[in-house]
Scaffold this motif. Structure first.
Motif, PDB file in Angstrom:
ATOM      1  N   ASN A  51       0.818  -1.215   0.000  1.00 37.37           N
ATOM      2  CA  ASN A  51       0.000   0.000   0.000  1.00 37.37           C
ATOM      3  C   ASN A  51       0.848   1.260   0.000  1.00 37.37           C
ATOM      4  OD1 ASN A  51      -2.646  -0.571  -0.177  1.00 37.37           O
ATOM      5  ND2 ASN A  51      -3.015  -0.652   2.027  1.00 37.37           N
ATOM      6  N   ASP A  52       1.808   1.305   0.918  1.00 38.57           N
ATOM      7  CA  ASP A  52       2.636   2.503   1.057  1.00 38.57           C
ATOM      8  C   ASP A  52       3.469   2.749  -0.197  1.00 38.57           C
ATOM      9  OD1 ASP A  52       1.677   2.902   3.523  1.00 38.57           O
ATOM     10  OD2 ASP A  52       3.390   2.068   4.603  1.00 38.57           O
ATOM     11  N   TYR A  53       4.015   1.658  -0.716  1.00 34.77           N
ATOM     12  CA  TYR A  53       4.862   1.789  -1.899  1.00 34.77           C
ATOM     13  C   TYR A  53       4.057   2.314  -3.080  1.00 34.77           C
ATOM     14  CZ  TYR A  53       7.575   0.510  -5.964  1.00 34.77           C
ATOM     15  OH  TYR A  53       8.235   0.550  -7.154  1.00 34.77           O
ATOM     16  N   LEU A  54       2.881   1.724  -3.290  1.00 31.39           N
ATOM     17  CA  LEU A  54       2.085   2.136  -4.451  1.00 31.39           C
ATOM     18  C   LEU A  54       1.553   3.553  -4.274  1.00 31.39           C
ATOM     19  CD1 LEU A  54       0.208  -1.137  -5.395  1.00 31.39           C
ATOM     20  CD2 LEU A  54       2.169  -0.095  -6.502  1.00 31.39           C
TER      21      LEU A  54
ATOM     22  N   ARG B 167      -2.078  -6.440   0.200  1.00 31.06           N
ATOM     23  CA  ARG B 167      -1.870  -4.992   0.201  1.00 31.06           C
ATOM     24  C   ARG B 167      -1.180  -4.478   1.460  1.00 31.06           C
ATOM     25  NH1 ARG B 167      -7.485  -2.490  -0.809  1.00 31.06           N
ATOM     26  NH2 ARG B 167      -6.374  -0.582  -0.352  1.00 31.06           N
ATOM     27  N   LYS B 168      -1.331  -5.200   2.563  1.00 33.41           N
ATOM     28  CA  LYS B 168      -0.735  -4.704   3.811  1.00 33.41           C
ATOM     29  C   LYS B 168       0.629  -5.326   4.092  1.00 33.41           C
ATOM     30  CE  LYS B 168      -4.512  -2.638   6.115  1.00 33.41           C
ATOM     31  NZ  LYS B 168      -5.851  -3.175   5.859  1.00 33.41           N
ATOM     32  N   LYS B 169       1.052  -6.252   3.243  1.00 32.46           N
ATOM     33  CA  LYS B 169       2.315  -6.949   3.526  1.00 32.46           C
ATOM     34  C   LYS B 169       3.524  -6.102   3.128  1.00 32.46           C
ATOM     35  CE  LYS B 169       1.034 -11.717   3.659  1.00 32.46           C
ATOM     36  NZ  LYS B 169       1.201 -13.041   3.103  1.00 32.46           N
ATOM     37  N   ILE B 170       4.633  -6.378   3.802  1.00 31.61           N
ATOM     38  CA  ILE B 170       5.890  -5.720   3.464  1.00 31.61           C
ATOM     39  C   ILE B 170       6.427  -6.374   2.183  1.00 31.61           C
ATOM     40  CG2 ILE B 170       8.245  -5.282   4.278  1.00 31.61           C
ATOM     41  CD1 ILE B 170       6.183  -3.877   5.965  1.00 31.61           C
ATOM     42  N   ILE B 171       6.901  -5.578   1.258  1.00 34.87           N
ATOM     43  CA  ILE B 171       7.262  -6.092  -0.057  1.00 34.87           C
ATOM     44  C   ILE B 171       8.341  -7.170   0.027  1.00 34.87           C
ATOM     45  CG2 ILE B 171       8.260  -5.463  -2.292  1.00 34.87           C
ATOM     46  CD1 ILE B 171       6.780  -2.834  -2.073  1.00 34.87           C
ATOM     47  N   SER B 172       9.290  -7.014   0.949  1.00 28.64           N
ATOM     48  CA  SER B 172      10.382  -7.995   0.994  1.00 28.64           C
ATOM     49  C   SER B 172       9.900  -9.381   1.391  1.00 28.64           C
ATOM     50  CB  SER B 172      11.461  -7.518   1.963  1.00 28.64           C
ATOM     51  OG  SER B 172      10.916  -7.385   3.251  1.00 28.64           O
ATOM     52  N   THR B 173       8.705  -9.487   1.981  1.00 27.44           N
ATOM     53  CA  THR B 173       8.220 -10.810   2.373  1.00 27.44           C
ATOM     54  C   THR B 173       7.428 -11.478   1.250  1.00 27.44           C
ATOM     55  OG1 THR B 173       6.144  -9.949   3.252  1.00 27.44           O
ATOM     56  CG2 THR B 173       7.979 -10.055   4.775  1.00 27.44           C
ATOM     57  N   LEU B 174       7.216 -10.771   0.149  1.00 30.15           N
ATOM     58  CA  LEU B 174       6.411 -11.345  -0.937  1.00 30.15           C
ATOM     59  C   LEU B 174       7.261 -12.250  -1.823  1.00 30.15           C
ATOM     60  CD1 LEU B 174       4.409  -8.222  -2.135  1.00 30.15           C
ATOM     61  CD2 LEU B 174       3.643 -10.033  -0.628  1.00 30.15           C
TER      62      LEU B 174
END
Lengths: 341, 247
Positions: free
Chosen positions: A126-129, A160-167
């Protein structure tokens, strides 16, 4: 009940408004506008000339595949088209705006996914986008709507709420695509968008690209021929920094095409007997009971062969038409025109 | 746009555990030093009181504390500036900024402002700590103000230099070592030259901080910091532009 109907009507209206309008506009407008044009681009690194005099045009609603071996200059070209790299000479226009003279205005119409997605891995999706949307000049008021649209079209709502590095890599790639389309740019530039994904993810992303191609123009680079076959309207082949071939991707399959079929017969006749069938130009025996029959495109001896096989009791086991794939065409084109530098 | 990039920089800083650790460690060092100076001052205060014009708590505690902070920041700032551009380049996130409707000015000033705001929060604790002394004694507000102003200008010049060196390389570690080397080099040039009028002194940000430290606001020092900071910010913009030219 009435409220439910109202909500449905609203949602339908929303979908129509955002998904069909551009397509309708393209239908109404018989000559689609040119969203990207590049003239006489050159680029060198040091003394080595990487891109030679490249011309490219892209219309709205078109998906262009840039095909080439590794090191052909695809990524460099895309970097120049997105303003990450200045061309040595030449001119780039995005929606009629000169990229060099008015970079701010021109870049607002570009969405770019580089080879490795430019993700701030410590942020949540969410924050990144949201950051990417604001960076592309979307006002604070309309960010939420743009964010939801991008999350929805890339299938990211659940993370949407996850931290990108964990994807996983596939999801990270999708986040990369989402940042490129969040401001609904006229030109979407994707550099090898399906590299490193599993087959199901590749299919999803190809479908997404196809959808994007309805409203914007998409240019994607790849060395996967299947990708061009399945998503692109047009293909440009690059080799050693030059565009050496340009055509519709359906057309490209006819390039250097062989027409013919593979035939297996339980009681095969003499080779000469097959050769004597009218229309057959050449017969090769690939196995004791299997033949590769080539014919001229205008004269297909298929039905004649079938009736002969029934008449003379050859016992037909298999009859498969030969398909020229993009692979064959690519190899024949690059092989033919490829001049080592 | 500048604000947007500054906010992202801050958010990124605060999402890293190491930032919190550094903040805590530095507050601890400042507090420990503050208390040590205070203790020393209390010990010799009876003797000082016999002098005609005795130095107060401000000059005995505040000035050395700010001076130590200036030295420590020289070591600390490169640790933070190293990431600013080098890491974006290494993670290939620079492409996002370069393909967005931004100019180099937005990127550089955004990153500069973001880190500076963070460091201001760090050094804001110094005057807060000193003003606890106001409970027991009178303080020289002018001295604390000129020290604070000097420290802010000094930090800005460190950040600008670190930002430029970060823009030169792809490796954050090299950016950190490079910035540290230049800052220590400038400092050594200052303390190494014995002659009082040696031109080497003029190059060092720490030398120009000394007047602020003594409570003297000199327009030459302010001009030095403004020029130093602006020059490195402009160089960073130029370097980012060259990124597009040379790849």
């Amino acid at each position: 009940m009435a409220i439910q109907l109202l909500v449905r009507a609203y949602i339908l209206g929303y979908i129509q408004h955002y998904s069909q309008l551009p397509a309708l506009l393209t239908l109404l407008n018989p000559t689609p506008e040119i969203t990207l044009s590049a003239h006489h681009l050159t680029r060198s690194f040091g003394k080595q000339l990487i891109i030679h005099d490249l011309d490219l045009q892209l219309k709205r609603g078109e998906v262009l595949g840039l095909l080439g071996h590794n090191g052909a200059g695809k990524s460099t070209t895309l970097q120049m088209l997105t303003g990450c790299l200045l061309p040595g000479s030449g001119k780039i226009e995005i929606c009629g705006i000169d990229l060099r003279q008015k970079p701010m205005q021109a870049k607002a119409h570009i969405g770019y996914l580089p080879e490795s997605p430019p993700l701030y891995r410590e942020l949540s999706v969410n924050d990144y986008l949201t950051f990417a949307a604001r960076l592309r000049g979307i006002g604070a008021a309309s960010v939420a709507e743009a964010l939801n649209h991008a999350l929805q079209s890339c299938g990211l709502e659940s993370v949407r709420k996850k931290i990108i590095s964990t994807l996983s890599k596939g999801y990270q790639q999708r986040v990369g695509i989402a940042q490129a389309i969040i401001h609904r740019p006229a030109v979407i530039v994707l550099d090898e968008p399906t590299v490193g994904l599993d087959p199901a993810q590749i299919r999803d992303i190809r479908n997404l690209i196809r959808e994007l191609g309805n409203s914007s123009s998409v240019i994607l680079s790849t060395h996967l021929l299947g990708e061009v076959e399945s998503v692109c309207d047009r293909v440009e082949i690059m080799q050693h920094g030059r565009l050496i071939y340009s055509d519709s991707s359906a057309h490209m399959q006819h390039y250097g095409q062989v027409t013919g079929f593979i035939v297996s017969l339980r009681h095969p006749p003499e080779l000469a007997e097959l050769e004597s069938i009218p229309g057959v130009s050449r017969v090769e025996q690939t196995a004791p009971d299997t033949f590769r029959i080539l014919h001229t495109p205008e004269n297909n001896p298929g039905s004649l062969l079938l009736s002969l096989a029934a008449q003379k009791d050859w016992q037909l086991l298999q009859l498969t038409p030969l398909h020229a794939t993009l692979e064959d065409a690519f190899v024949s084109i690059t092989g033919e025109k490829g001049v080592k530098p | 746009m500048i604000r947007l990039i500054a906010l992202r920089e801050l958010r990124c800083l605060f999402s890293m555990p190491s930032t919190w650790f550094v903040l805590a460690a530095f507050q601890f060092i400042f507090a420990w030093f503050f208390l040590a100076r205070l203790e020393a001052f209390l010990e010799i205060q009876p003797q000082l009181a016999q002098l005609a014009n005795p130095p107060g708590a401000s000059i005995a505690v505040a000035a050395p504390l700010f001076n130590t902070a200036a030295l420590l920041l020289m070591m600390l700032v490169p640790m933070f500036t190293m990431r600013l551009i080098a890491e974006e380049r290494r993670n290939q996130t620079l492409a996002l900024l370069l393909s967005s409707p931004l100019t180099e000015r937005h990127i550089v000033l955004g990153k500069f402002a973001g880190l500076l705001i963070f460091l201001l929060a760090l050094i804001a604790c110094l005057p807060l700590m000193l003003y606890t002394l106001a409970l027991g004694t009178g303080l020289d507000h002018g001295l604390i103000l000129s020290n604070s102003a000097g420290l802010i200008l000094l930090t800005a010049s460190y950040v600008a230099l670190g930002l430029y060196i970060s823009a030169l390389t792809t490796q954050p570690v090299i950016a950190a070592i490079g910035a540290l080397a230049v800052l220590v080099g400038l400092w050594l040039a200052d303390i190494g030259s014995s002659a009082a009028d040696s031109p080497w002194h003029q190059l060092s940000p720490l030398y120009h901080f000394q007047n602020f430290n003594a409570g003297l606001l000199d327009s030459r020092d302010i001009l030095f910091f403004v020029l130093f900071t602006t020059a490195f910010l402009l160089l960073t913009m130029k370097r980012l532009h060259n990124n597009r030219v040379y790849g």
